[in-house]
Design an enzyme around this catalytic site. Sequence first.
Site, short mmCIF file in Angstrom:
data_model
loop_
_atom_site.label_atom_id
_atom_site.label_comp_id
_atom_site.label_asym_id
_atom_site.label_seq_id
_atom_site.Cartn_x
_atom_site.Cartn_y
_atom_site.Cartn_z
N MET A 185 -0.24 -5.58 9.45
CA MET A 185 -0.43 -6.47 10.66
C MET A 185 1.02 -7.32 11.01
O MET A 185 0.93 -7.91 11.74
CB MET A 185 -1.49 -7.53 10.27
N HIS A 201 7.69 -7.62 5.33
CA HIS A 201 8.53 -8.49 4.36
C HIS A 201 8.75 -7.11 3.26
O HIS A 201 8.38 -6.07 3.42
CB HIS A 201 7.90 -9.52 3.57
N HIS A 211 5.89 -4.92 2.29
CA HIS A 211 5.54 -3.99 3.23
C HIS A 211 6.78 -2.60 3.06
O HIS A 211 6.19 -1.42 3.02
CB HIS A 211 5.68 -4.34 4.80
N GLN A 262 -1.77 -3.67 -3.68
CA GLN A 262 -2.35 -4.20 -4.86
C GLN A 262 -2.71 -5.76 -4.57
O GLN A 262 -3.75 -6.50 -4.95
CB GLN A 262 -2.15 -4.13 -6.18
N LYS A 263 -1.59 -6.48 -3.85
CA LYS A 263 -1.99 -7.86 -3.49
C LYS A 263 -3.39 -8.07 -2.98
O LYS A 263 -3.95 -9.21 -3.20
CB LYS A 263 -0.80 -8.49 -2.84
N ASP A 264 -3.86 -7.04 -2.07
CA ASP A 264 -5.20 -7.26 -1.57
C ASP A 264 -6.02 -6.41 -2.41
O ASP A 264 -6.36 -5.34 -1.98
CB ASP A 264 -5.10 -6.95 0.05
N MET A 301 4.78 -11.96 -2.09
CA MET A 301 5.15 -11.82 -0.91
C MET A 301 3.82 -11.67 -0.09
O MET A 301 3.05 -11.13 -0.37
CB MET A 301 6.20 -11.01 -0.43
N1 LIG Z 1 3.65 -8.78 -1.83
C1 LIG Z 1 3.21 -7.54 -1.54
N2 LIG Z 1 3.46 -6.33 -2.31
C2 LIG Z 1 2.87 -5.06 -2.04
N3 LIG Z 1 2.13 -4.86 -0.87
C3 LIG Z 1 1.81 -6.03 -0.07
C4 LIG Z 1 2.50 -7.25 -0.42
N4 LIG Z 1 1.81 -7.93 0.65
C5 LIG Z 1 1.20 -7.56 1.32
N5 LIG Z 1 1.06 -6.22 1.00
C6 LIG Z 1 0.35 -5.05 1.69
O1 LIG Z 1 0.93 -4.60 2.85
C7 LIG Z 1 -0.35 -4.01 3.50
C8 LIG Z 1 -0.45 -5.00 4.99
O2 LIG Z 1 -0.57 -6.33 4.73
P1 LIG Z 1 -0.42 -7.39 5.54
O3 LIG Z 1 0.15 -6.94 6.76
O4 LIG Z 1 -1.71 -8.29 5.79
O5 LIG Z 1 0.65 -8.42 4.99
P2 LIG Z 1 0.32 -9.41 4.26
O6 LIG Z 1 1.58 -10.08 3.62
O7 LIG Z 1 -0.70 -9.10 3.16
O8 LIG Z 1 -0.18 -10.60 5.06
P3 LIG Z 1 -1.22 -11.66 4.79
O9 LIG Z 1 -1.51 -11.72 3.40
O10 LIG Z 1 -0.64 -12.96 5.24
O11 LIG Z 1 -2.36 -11.15 5.80
C9 LIG Z 1 -1.38 -4.27 2.92
O12 LIG Z 1 -1.69 -3.08 2.23
C10 LIG Z 1 -0.87 -5.51 1.76
O13 LIG Z 1 -1.78 -5.30 0.67
C1 LIG Z 2 -5.11 -2.81 5.88
C2 LIG Z 2 -5.07 -4.05 7.21
C3 LIG Z 2 -3.80 -3.61 8.07
C4 LIG Z 2 -6.25 -3.89 8.28
O1 LIG Z 2 -6.18 -4.53 9.36
C5 LIG Z 2 -4.86 -5.23 6.80
O2 LIG Z 2 -6.00 -5.74 6.41
C6 LIG Z 2 -3.78 -5.67 6.06
O3 LIG Z 2 -2.56 -5.76 6.58
O4 LIG Z 2 -3.96 -5.74 4.63
N1 BAL Z 3 -3.59 -8.73 3.98
C1 BAL Z 3 -4.94 -8.79 4.20
C2 BAL Z 3 -5.20 -8.91 5.66
C3 BAL Z 3 -6.00 -10.36 6.07
O1 BAL Z 3 -5.71 -11.36 5.40
O2 BAL Z 3 -6.79 -10.55 7.00
#
Ligand SMILES: Nc1ncnc2c1ncn2[C@@H]1O[C@H](COP(=O)(O)OP(=O)(O)OP(=O)(O)O)[C@@H](O)[C@H]1O
Ligand SMILES: CC(C)(CO)[C@@H](O)C(=O)[O-]
Ligand code: BAL
Length: 279
Positions: A30, A34, A37, A148-150, A184
């Site tokens: 999204m 950082h 990503h 894996q954070k999500d 992150m």
């Molecule tokens: N610290 C991290 N380490 C590894 N992967 C990550 C990390 N933060 C996010 N991701 C992964 O990056 C992908 C995109 O996530 P996203 O763009 O929502 O970023 P985010 O940092 O998770 O943002 P937020 O949690 O604030 O929505 C997802 O698969 C997410 O799990």
């Molecule tokens: C997988 C994803 C890009 C779907 O909008 C979002 O949930 C995220 O950034 O983790």
């Molecule tokens: N990183 C997961 C997307 C969300 O929080 O909506």
Amino acid sequence: MKVINTIAALKSLLEPIKLGQQKIALVPTMGALHKGHVSLIKIAQQHADVVVCSIFVNPTQFTDPKDLEKYPRPLEHDMQMLLAAGCDVVFMPSVKEMYPEQEEWHIDLGPAEFLLEGEFRRGHYQGVTQIVNKLFNAVNPDVAFFGQKDFQQVLMIENMVAYFKLPVQIISCPIIREDDGLAMSSRNIHLTAEDREHALVLSAALNYVKDHFNDLSIPVLLENAKDMISAIPGVELDYFTIANGKTLLPETDKNQPDLVALVAAKVGQTRLIDNMLLN
Ligand SMILES: Nc1ncnc2c1ncn2[C@@H]1O[C@H](COP(=O)(O)OP(=O)(O)OP(=O)(O)O)[C@@H](O)[C@H]1O
Ligand SMILES: CC(C)(CO)[C@@H](O)C(=O)[O-]
Ligand code: BAL
């Protein structure tokens, strides 16, 4: 690096690549990129010939309109990060492109949909799987990378892939942390200096559980971790659990495989999640 805004343009770029037997990887994001990503892109590069990164703030997965409204969108910065990471294709569609008309979406993601994040963000995983399915249709990737954070998100996407029998491999990548342990996250940008300090208790509590996993029972570990968190002002716990990593159901038997500790809390005005594998 090619920047593409429409599904039609993306398909005409990628279809010849696919026909030429080259492997395509997708890293959905999204934006507000950082090092977490970037690590996904780097891992994707080891698995595929062409890496596509999508940036799309998906409205259907937001359950709080204010969260959607204030979601960071630093475009220039994101482009620089992707260029530096050696990303091949950036797919950055508009909302109209992904949702040209009102549509219904509901699929069976199994009982874990309603636990943890699913309990606090009702309908969130329907929105996540809706957009990931659309991205898979647009990119037709061989393999897709998620953090894996999500943790629960990866399970839900695996369930969606199984539901539609999609020919996409899902790879879960390790959590990248700041030097002091904070996972992150794009939302960390909303933390004040004080929140940022307080937020450290989340990874500290997870580390505590991991470090004492062999010495203490699960109920005692949970009680101590929750006490650590409740001692910090401005941190409002949604859940701290030790669960089976496949069902996400709470577990009290340390001898079970696939145990994971998961936490979600509001730190100041910002809701954060984190987790740690235990065995
Ligand atoms: N610290 C991290 N380490 C590894 N992967 C990550 C990390 N933060 C996010 N991701 C992964 O990056 C992908 C995109 O996530 P996203 O763009 O929502 O970023 P985010 O940092 O998770 O943002 P937020 O949690 O604030 O929505 C997802 O698969 C997410 O799990
Ligand atoms: C997988 C994803 C890009 C779907 O909008 C979002 O949930 C995220 O950034 O983790
Ligand atoms: N990183 C997961 C997307 C969300 O929080 O909506």
